[in-house]
Design an enzyme around this catalytic site. Sequence first.
Site, PDB file in Angstrom:
ATOM      1  CB  ILE A 121      38.599  65.438  59.094  1.00  0.00           C
ATOM      2  CG1 ILE A 121      39.560  65.172  60.254  1.00  0.00           C
ATOM      3  CG2 ILE A 121      37.918  66.791  59.273  1.00  0.00           C
ATOM      4  CD1 ILE A 121      40.488  64.036  60.078  1.00  0.00           C
ATOM      5  CG  ASP A 128      35.236  55.206  58.069  1.00  0.00           C
ATOM      6  OD1 ASP A 128      34.683  54.744  59.092  1.00  0.00           O
ATOM      7  OD2 ASP A 128      35.091  54.712  56.934  1.00  0.00           O
ATOM      8  CB  SER A 166      29.978  52.080  49.400  1.00  0.00           C
ATOM      9  OG  SER A 166      28.892  51.468  50.030  1.00  0.00           O
ATOM     10  CD  GLU A 187      23.966  50.333  50.383  1.00  0.00           C
ATOM     11  OE1 GLU A 187      23.004  50.765  49.757  1.00  0.00           O
ATOM     12  OE2 GLU A 187      23.887  49.342  51.126  1.00  0.00           O
ATOM     13  CE1 TYR A 192      27.238  56.840  50.329  1.00  0.00           C
ATOM     14  CE2 TYR A 192      26.672  54.519  50.065  1.00  0.00           C
ATOM     15  CZ  TYR A 192      27.548  55.501  50.495  1.00  0.00           C
ATOM     16  OH  TYR A 192      28.743  55.134  51.075  1.00  0.00           O
TER      17      TYR A 192
HETATM   18  P1  NAP Z   1      30.231  59.793  57.937  1.00  0.00           P
HETATM   19  O1  NAP Z   1      30.465  59.504  59.380  1.00  0.00           O
HETATM   20  O2  NAP Z   1      28.837  60.006  57.472  1.00  0.00           O
HETATM   21  O3  NAP Z   1      31.094  61.087  57.546  1.00  0.00           O
HETATM   22  C1  NAP Z   1      30.895  61.753  56.334  1.00  0.00           C
HETATM   23  C2  NAP Z   1      31.862  62.912  56.260  1.00  0.00           C
HETATM   24  O4  NAP Z   1      31.672  63.591  55.010  1.00  0.00           O
HETATM   25  C3  NAP Z   1      31.688  63.954  57.367  1.00  0.00           C
HETATM   26  O5  NAP Z   1      32.957  64.276  57.878  1.00  0.00           O
HETATM   27  C4  NAP Z   1      31.102  65.156  56.634  1.00  0.00           C
HETATM   28  O6  NAP Z   1      31.528  66.375  57.183  1.00  0.00           O
HETATM   29  C5  NAP Z   1      31.753  64.979  55.264  1.00  0.00           C
HETATM   30  N1  NAP Z   1      31.094  65.742  54.215  1.00  0.00           N
HETATM   31  C6  NAP Z   1      29.785  65.759  53.898  1.00  0.00           C
HETATM   32  N2  NAP Z   1      29.553  66.636  52.909  1.00  0.00           N
HETATM   33  C7  NAP Z   1      30.757  67.196  52.590  1.00  0.00           C
HETATM   34  C8  NAP Z   1      31.170  68.172  51.661  1.00  0.00           C
HETATM   35  N3  NAP Z   1      30.300  68.801  50.854  1.00  0.00           N
HETATM   36  N4  NAP Z   1      32.482  68.510  51.604  1.00  0.00           N
HETATM   37  C9  NAP Z   1      33.373  67.916  52.442  1.00  0.00           C
HETATM   38  N5  NAP Z   1      33.032  66.985  53.343  1.00  0.00           N
HETATM   39  C10 NAP Z   1      31.739  66.632  53.421  1.00  0.00           C
HETATM   40  O7  NAP Z   1      30.856  58.640  57.024  1.00  0.00           O
HETATM   41  P2  NAP Z   1      31.834  57.415  57.432  1.00  0.00           P
HETATM   42  O8  NAP Z   1      31.005  56.307  57.963  1.00  0.00           O
HETATM   43  O9  NAP Z   1      32.984  57.942  58.204  1.00  0.00           O
HETATM   44  O10 NAP Z   1      32.320  56.940  55.986  1.00  0.00           O
HETATM   45  C11 NAP Z   1      33.461  57.536  55.366  1.00  0.00           C
HETATM   46  C12 NAP Z   1      33.355  57.332  53.861  1.00  0.00           C
HETATM   47  O11 NAP Z   1      33.285  55.942  53.560  1.00  0.00           O
HETATM   48  C13 NAP Z   1      32.128  57.947  53.213  1.00  0.00           C
HETATM   49  O12 NAP Z   1      32.495  58.365  51.919  1.00  0.00           O
HETATM   50  C14 NAP Z   1      31.144  56.780  53.105  1.00  0.00           C
HETATM   51  O13 NAP Z   1      30.238  57.003  52.058  1.00  0.00           O
HETATM   52  C15 NAP Z   1      32.118  55.653  52.824  1.00  0.00           C
HETATM   53  N6  NAP Z   1      31.695  54.320  53.254  1.00  0.00           N
HETATM   54  C16 NAP Z   1      31.289  54.130  54.542  1.00  0.00           C
HETATM   55  C17 NAP Z   1      30.967  52.843  54.963  1.00  0.00           C
HETATM   56  C18 NAP Z   1      30.547  52.577  56.392  1.00  0.00           C
HETATM   57  O14 NAP Z   1      30.002  51.485  56.648  1.00  0.00           O
HETATM   58  N7  NAP Z   1      30.829  53.477  57.340  1.00  0.00           N
HETATM   59  C19 NAP Z   1      31.078  51.758  54.069  1.00  0.00           C
HETATM   60  C20 NAP Z   1      31.513  52.011  52.777  1.00  0.00           C
HETATM   61  C21 NAP Z   1      31.841  53.289  52.375  1.00  0.00           C
HETATM   62  P3  NAP Z   1      30.607  67.495  57.874  1.00  0.00           P
HETATM   63  O15 NAP Z   1      30.984  67.503  59.327  1.00  0.00           O
HETATM   64  O16 NAP Z   1      31.040  68.729  57.185  1.00  0.00           O
HETATM   65  O17 NAP Z   1      29.174  67.136  57.627  1.00  0.00           O
HETATM   66  O1  F7E Z   2      21.094  50.518  57.171  1.00  0.00           O
HETATM   67  C1  F7E Z   2      17.930  48.763  57.625  1.00  0.00           C
HETATM   68  C2  F7E Z   2      18.155  49.551  56.346  1.00  0.00           C
HETATM   69  O2  F7E Z   2      21.550  52.953  57.330  1.00  0.00           O
HETATM   70  C3  F7E Z   2      21.384  49.143  57.245  1.00  0.00           C
HETATM   71  C4  F7E Z   2      26.427  53.456  55.120  1.00  0.00           C
HETATM   72  O3  F7E Z   2      27.574  53.598  55.915  1.00  0.00           O
HETATM   73  O4  F7E Z   2      26.808  51.099  54.846  1.00  0.00           O
HETATM   74  C5  F7E Z   2      25.869  52.061  55.292  1.00  0.00           C
HETATM   75  O5  F7E Z   2      24.663  51.961  54.539  1.00  0.00           O
HETATM   76  C6  F7E Z   2      20.117  48.340  56.992  1.00  0.00           C
HETATM   77  C7  F7E Z   2      19.334  48.806  55.767  1.00  0.00           C
HETATM   78  O6  F7E Z   2      23.370  51.364  56.573  1.00  0.00           O
HETATM   79  C8  F7E Z   2      16.392  51.025  59.994  1.00  0.00           C
HETATM   80  O7  F7E Z   2      16.976  49.538  55.538  1.00  0.00           O
HETATM   81  C9  F7E Z   2      16.036  49.011  59.265  1.00  0.00           C
HETATM   82  O8  F7E Z   2      18.881  47.690  55.055  1.00  0.00           O
HETATM   83  O9  F7E Z   2      22.716  51.381  58.909  1.00  0.00           O
HETATM   84  P1  F7E Z   2      22.185  51.639  57.574  1.00  0.00           P
HETATM   85  P2  F7E Z   2      23.428  51.056  55.000  1.00  0.00           P
HETATM   86  O10 F7E Z   2      22.234  51.560  54.308  1.00  0.00           O
HETATM   87  O11 F7E Z   2      23.760  49.620  54.846  1.00  0.00           O
HETATM   88  C10 F7E Z   2      27.181  51.214  53.459  1.00  0.00           C
HETATM   89  C11 F7E Z   2      28.202  50.159  53.158  1.00  0.00           C
HETATM   90  C12 F7E Z   2      27.598  52.587  53.103  1.00  0.00           C
HETATM   91  O12 F7E Z   2      28.446  52.781  52.226  1.00  0.00           O
HETATM   92  C13 F7E Z   2      26.796  53.715  53.659  1.00  0.00           C
HETATM   93  O13 F7E Z   2      27.511  54.926  53.611  1.00  0.00           O
HETATM   94  O14 F7E Z   2      19.250  48.525  58.103  1.00  0.00           O
HETATM   95  N1  F7E Z   2      17.149  49.476  58.649  1.00  0.00           N
HETATM   96  N2  F7E Z   2      15.551  49.944  60.094  1.00  0.00           N
HETATM   97  C14 F7E Z   2      17.409  50.725  59.081  1.00  0.00           C
HETATM   98  N3  F7E Z   2      18.392  51.584  58.784  1.00  0.00           N
HETATM   99  C15 F7E Z   2      18.403  52.780  59.405  1.00  0.00           C
HETATM  100  N4  F7E Z   2      19.405  53.658  59.159  1.00  0.00           N
HETATM  101  N5  F7E Z   2      17.418  53.123  60.306  1.00  0.00           N
HETATM  102  C16 F7E Z   2      16.396  52.288  60.638  1.00  0.00           C
HETATM  103  O15 F7E Z   2      15.521  52.621  61.432  1.00  0.00           O
END
Ligand code: NAP
Ligand code: F7E
Length: 340
Positions: free
Chosen positions: A19, A23, A133, A135, A157
Amino acid sequence: MHVGAKETVVGKRALITGITGQDGTYLAELLTSKGYTVYGLIRGQNNPRKSMVEKICPTIQFVEGDLADQSSLINALEATTPDEVYNLGAISFVGLSFKQALLTGEITGLGPLRVLEAIRMVNKNIRYYQASSSEMFGKVRETPQTELTPFHPRSPYGVAKVYGHYITVNYRESYGIFAASGILFNHESPRRGLEFVTRKITNTVAKIKLGVADSLALGNLDAQRDWGYAKDYVDAMYRMLQAEQPDDFVIATGETHSVREFLEAAFSYVDLDWQQYVKTDPQFLRPAEVDTLIGDATKARTTLDWKPTVSFTELVHMMVNNDLELVKQEIAIAQTAPVS
Ligand code: NAP
Ligand code: F7E
């Protein structure tokens, strides 16, 4: 407020894990606007992000629990009796997952199993959403990626998310649970964590423009991602749980852009040349990289009537505008703070 303090039962009830994340708050707002009673699973003794959630969504009710703790999840379902559970909680930062691989397996991989076990024990009619994801596609086997593209994850991950995805499919097939898996490509917003590349860029652009930073250190600028807007993507999650059948859906824009293109769009929006400010630093490189992702969301478009509404350029501008306001406020607060 915590469960038990006050109960407002209107329409359906949903429990959201994660929460406090990007998201989680958008989904809480969406479900609240649809008349749901929304419960947020909150972990830790005094989660610092709880007040931020309450500010965004004042009617939210919190229930304590942790994805590492099976009995806390069973208790959370018994206390909130939800119709729908959205499992968004995870260690979601790919970079961190290389440094804390076991913990990532525990939370991001086994967390979904614990929630599904709780559903199986407490009430098999609860509908379940798994935050899968792009990923999982990692070193991609085909382009664009669809629900049928084989997985080849490139990080702890990604591997953990593959487990979460398949255990969701397995509980659907084994126990008849309505368990849906959304294979979401990158989605961003002003609420994105500062550790992710998009927000790191827009926040630093704002700082440079306002004179409180002079450079930006990044890793791989060649990586390409299919970046969408988080608010559109939580709408897709909701639609998946209203569908007739539980299924897996790719959610993506169908466009890909490099980190370099993101830099160009963000810096040029405030009339700066990114090449004068950006340095590369090997500490931001990953042991294995996902080079390029682009999703085909045809199934979601046709079955869920879902489509993205915000373009790449609109998204970059929205995030830069938000960070300009935020940094201005931070500067004003710093200027009025008493000198100690
Ligand atoms: P986020 O901002 O990193 O939030 C992650 C959440 O997980 C936080 O609320 C965190 O709460 C909670 N969490 C971490 N460890 C936990 C635990 N042990 N028990 C319960 N809650 C825990 O992620 P988001 O971007 O909103 O993404 C939401 C979900 O979609 C995640 O599962 C992510 O992997 C997945 N996803 C994200 C993307 C993207 O581009 N954003 C794309 C594909 C999939 P705390 O405050 O307690 O740390
Ligand atoms: O990296 C490159 C890095 O950390 C994107 C998560 O929400 O989306 C996210 O994962 C790209 C990568 O996101 C930096 O190497 C370069 O190629 O923003 P990111 P991610 O790894 O794509 C997926 C769908 C999820 O599910 C995940 O939870 O950017 N990059 N320079 C960098 N990335 C970061 N973070 N920092 C840098 O300085």
